[in-house]
Design a protein around this motif. Structure first.
Motif, PDB file in Angstrom:
ATOM      1  N   GLY A 524       0.804  -1.227   0.000  1.00 26.96           N
ATOM      2  CA  GLY A 524       0.000   0.000   0.000  1.00 26.96           C
ATOM      3  C   GLY A 524       0.830   1.266   0.000  1.00 26.96           C
ATOM      4  O   GLY A 524       0.281   2.373  -0.048  1.00 26.96           O
ATOM      5  N   LYS A 592      -1.132   4.877   0.574  1.00 33.09           N
ATOM      6  CA  LYS A 592      -2.581   4.930   0.447  1.00 33.09           C
ATOM      7  C   LYS A 592      -3.201   4.930   1.852  1.00 33.09           C
ATOM      8  O   LYS A 592      -2.633   4.345   2.780  1.00 33.09           O
ATOM      9  CB  LYS A 592      -3.088   3.725  -0.349  1.00 33.09           C
ATOM     10  CG  LYS A 592      -2.731   3.782  -1.827  1.00 33.09           C
ATOM     11  CD  LYS A 592      -3.521   4.859  -2.544  1.00 33.09           C
ATOM     12  CE  LYS A 592      -3.243   4.940  -4.015  1.00 33.09           C
ATOM     13  NZ  LYS A 592      -4.012   6.010  -4.684  1.00 33.09           N
ATOM     14  N   LEU A 595      -4.356   0.417   3.152  1.00 27.19           N
ATOM     15  CA  LEU A 595      -3.200  -0.308   2.625  1.00 27.19           C
ATOM     16  C   LEU A 595      -3.618  -1.576   1.885  1.00 27.19           C
ATOM     17  O   LEU A 595      -2.977  -1.981   0.930  1.00 27.19           O
ATOM     18  CB  LEU A 595      -2.242  -0.657   3.774  1.00 27.19           C
ATOM     19  CG  LEU A 595      -1.650   0.546   4.533  1.00 27.19           C
ATOM     20  CD1 LEU A 595      -0.776   0.067   5.681  1.00 27.19           C
ATOM     21  CD2 LEU A 595      -0.844   1.441   3.604  1.00 27.19           C
ATOM     22  N   ARG A 600      -9.310  -0.973  -0.498  1.00 26.93           N
ATOM     23  CA  ARG A 600      -9.254   0.222  -1.390  1.00 26.93           C
ATOM     24  C   ARG A 600     -10.355   0.147  -2.443  1.00 26.93           C
ATOM     25  O   ARG A 600     -11.035   1.138  -2.711  1.00 26.93           O
ATOM     26  CB  ARG A 600      -7.890   0.303  -2.087  1.00 26.93           C
ATOM     27  CG  ARG A 600      -6.828   0.983  -1.268  1.00 26.93           C
ATOM     28  CD  ARG A 600      -5.721   1.537  -2.136  1.00 26.93           C
ATOM     29  NE  ARG A 600      -5.003   0.552  -2.910  1.00 26.93           N
ATOM     30  CZ  ARG A 600      -4.022  -0.218  -2.436  1.00 26.93           C
ATOM     31  NH1 ARG A 600      -3.671  -0.131  -1.170  1.00 26.93           N
ATOM     32  NH2 ARG A 600      -3.410  -1.090  -3.221  1.00 26.93           N
TER      33      ARG A 600
END
Length: 610
Positions: A524, A592, A595, A600
């Motif tokens: 990530g 991000k 992760l 996501r």
């Protein structure tokens, strides 16, 4: 006790890099504040490490010099509008201002911001055109610009009839002759004595004092700095603190009184109306509170502070590498530190989130919040920082409004077309464009703050590092709708481990890398910028498959392009809404928010449905 010296209180205001702190150095030297053989650092007033490194003034600081039987209290103010709250409070302590302008760059946006505040308070300005020896100087034009600026700021006739000196702060001379190239700063000392009024305050009234700066001392506790507005205060006198509404916050005694002598704080037995002093003895009083004799019931009115326009989320660092480089990692420590910062820095507002693990910190701009983060990481904190977002408001009709900034850009003529095109993409309106000599153009825009987040790095690339951009909060105006953000996606590590040179070599064709071989990575983490608009998950730890079959040709030595290393401000400006910056005392990493790749995807679908 001897009679006090005649007194003048002045502030020196100028744009960033116009030579304000260097001029104060020379005032110190020529007034005899320093011994001839005393070793003094250059830009002595820039006292903390960040100020020295960046070459800018961040904190307002009072000092004092004596010249021919006159005491001159000088307040060195920050030139950057992000630190404007320092300036707004400071101006209530002085009776006159020295406005310093560069003989080439002239009156800039930050100059306008501070000067407007000073003129609004009725202070009498002295204009010093500095760096008069610059080969590209245009002193006459600059003087006309300053006059036009004063007119646009509604200066009264007395303020428009300002005296002018031409100076070189670095070389230590000032003169009313535009052609002078040598001499001393005596004309400036005389002008301060003759033009700036002495404090017209009542020494016989009860003691009152408005706190304008706050710092902490390990031995004395809270130390409040400001100007005595009336009366006389002596050591151990009873005092009390009141807020803006006149409510008594606490009572105590003046356990320590100090005045400023050169760069030092010197203990004194008493202080009288007009003196700028530091006072200890109270535990709760803070900036904008009135400290006074117990008989005083009316608080001193303080200047209202412009509101914050930008906010970031500060959260606990929850990355797999958390806690390895910093020693302050818990939300409680982060909360206490931010609350302490908000106490001394009145332009910052801290709000705790419902989960208690993150805090929204609102301030004037990216630079101001960047300085707070940089200071905290040097103290050993680890943090996760979100993308900055602007603070919207609603007008009287219920329509959404957003902050706008005046942006003044100086670029070489050849780059002006690119800059105008990029700014218009970010919904900026061109308000002025004119040649400024020496092959340069000055372009002025009115731009929504939202569109300027992340533009500075792109601007420096577009102008080959030669462009200068200055920004200043202008107003809250109509919401401009969608503004395009970063055009490229990012390369995301799909696992944890150490970056491998073989894998990075294969990834170079994909875009620009941010990491070097042997760097610790985790799933990530953002390791580079993709050449295409989409995010791409990659394996930067993949090693070369070794076999027992020898190839006829040797492997070429791997030569990697050096990675792009971002500063803290560049990283904060670069990230997108679903990304954050991991800040530790030794590293700045991009990652991000979520992760796990599945999480996501789930969150992006949720956002799309909303």
């Amino acid at each position: 006790m001897s009679a006090p010296l005649p007194l003048r209180n002045i502030a020196i205001i100028a744009h960033v890099d116009h030579g304000k702190t260097t001029l104060v150095d020379q005032l110190f030297r020529q007034s005899g504040t320093f011994r001839d053989n005393q070793r003094v650092e250059e830009r002595a007033m820039d006292s903390n490490d960040l100020e020295k490194e960046r070459g800018i003034t961040i904190l307002a600081k009072p000092t004092s010099i004596e010249w021919e039987g006159l005491r001159i209290n000088i307040v060195d103010t920050p030139g950057h509008a992000d630190f404007g709250a320092e300036v707004e409070r400071i101006l209530s302590m002085v009776d006159g201002v020295v406005l310093l302008v560069d003989s080439s760059e002239g009156a800039m946006p930050q100059t306008k911001f501070v000067t407007g505040k000073a003129l609004g308070l009725g202070l009498k300005p002295i204009v010093v055109v500095n760096k008069i020896d610059r080969p590209d100087g245009r002193a006459d034009e600059v003087l006309n610009e300053v006059f036009d600026l004063f007119v646009s700021l509604d200066a009264n006739d007395e303020q428009l009839d300002f005296p002018v000196l031409y100076a070189s702060g670095r070389n230590g001379y000032a003169s009313d002759d535009i052609e002078a190239r040598e001499g001393t700063l005596e004309p400036l000392f005389k002008l301060i004595r003759d033009h700036v009024p002495a404090p017209d305050l009542d020494v016989d009234a009860p003691f009152s004092f408005l706190a304008t700066l706050l710092d902490r001392d390990n031995f004395m506790g809270r130390v409040l700095t400001g100007r005595v507005q009336s009366g006389i205060v002596k050591m151990n006198d009873p005092i009390r603190a009141m807020d803006r509404q006149g409510n008594v916050i606490e009572t105590g005694r003046a356990s320590k009184l100090m005045t400023f002598r050169g760069l030092d704080r010197v203990p004194v037995e008493e202080a009288r109306a007009g003196d700028i002093i530091a006072l200890a003895g109270l535990e709760k009083a803070t900036v904008a509170h009135t400290i006074a004799d117990p008989s005083v019931t009316e608080p001193i009115q303080s200047q209202p502070i412009d509101p914050p326009t930008l906010a970031m989320r500060f959260s606990v660092n929850d990355s797999p590498l958390a806690g390895r480089e910093g020693d302050k990692v818990t939300s409680r420590l982060i909360r206490d530190r931010l609350m302490r910062e908000a106490e001394t820095n009145v332009a910052i507002r801290v709000t705790e989130s419902e989960d208690k693990d993150s805090f929204e910190v609102a301030g004037r701009g990216e630079l101001q919040l960047g300085v707070v983060i940089e200071t905290m990481r040097r103290e050993g904190f680890e943090l996760g920082i979100s993308r900055p977002r602007v603070l919207f408001k609603e007008d009287e009709n219920g329509a959404r409004t957003e902050p706008y900034e005046t942006v003044v850009i100086d670029v070489d003529d050849e780059h002006s077309g690119t800059v105008v095109e990029k700014m218009q993409r970010r919904k900026a309106e061109l308000t002025d464009m004119r040649p400024s000599g020496m092959g340069k153009t000055r372009i002025t825009f009115s731009a929504p703050s939202r569109g300027l987040i992340g533009y500075h790095g792109e601007f420096l690339s577009d102008t080959r590092g030669t462009g200068i951009m200055n920004r200043l909060f202008e107003k809250y105006g109509p919401y401009k709708g969608q503004i395009e953000g970063r055009l490229n996606g990012v390369l995301i590590s799909n696992g944890s481990g150490e970056a491998n040179a073989y894998a990075l070599n294969n990834l170079e064709d994909r875009g620009i890398l941010f990491v070097a071989p042997q760097e610790k990575l985790y799933e990530g983490m953002v390791i580079g910028e993709n050449a295409k608009p989409d995010d791409l998950e990659v394996n930067p730890m993949k090693a070369k498959q070794l076999s027992n079959v020898r190839s006829s040709g040797k492997d070429d030595a791997i030569r990697l392009t050096p990675p792009k290393v971002m500063t803290l401000e560049q990283a904060i400006a670069y990230i997108d809404d679903d990304e954050m910056v991991e800040v530790t005392p030794q590293s700045i990493r991009l990652r991000k928010v979520y992760l796990d790749p599945n999480e996501r995807k789930r969150m992006s679908r949720k956002k799309a449905d909303a």
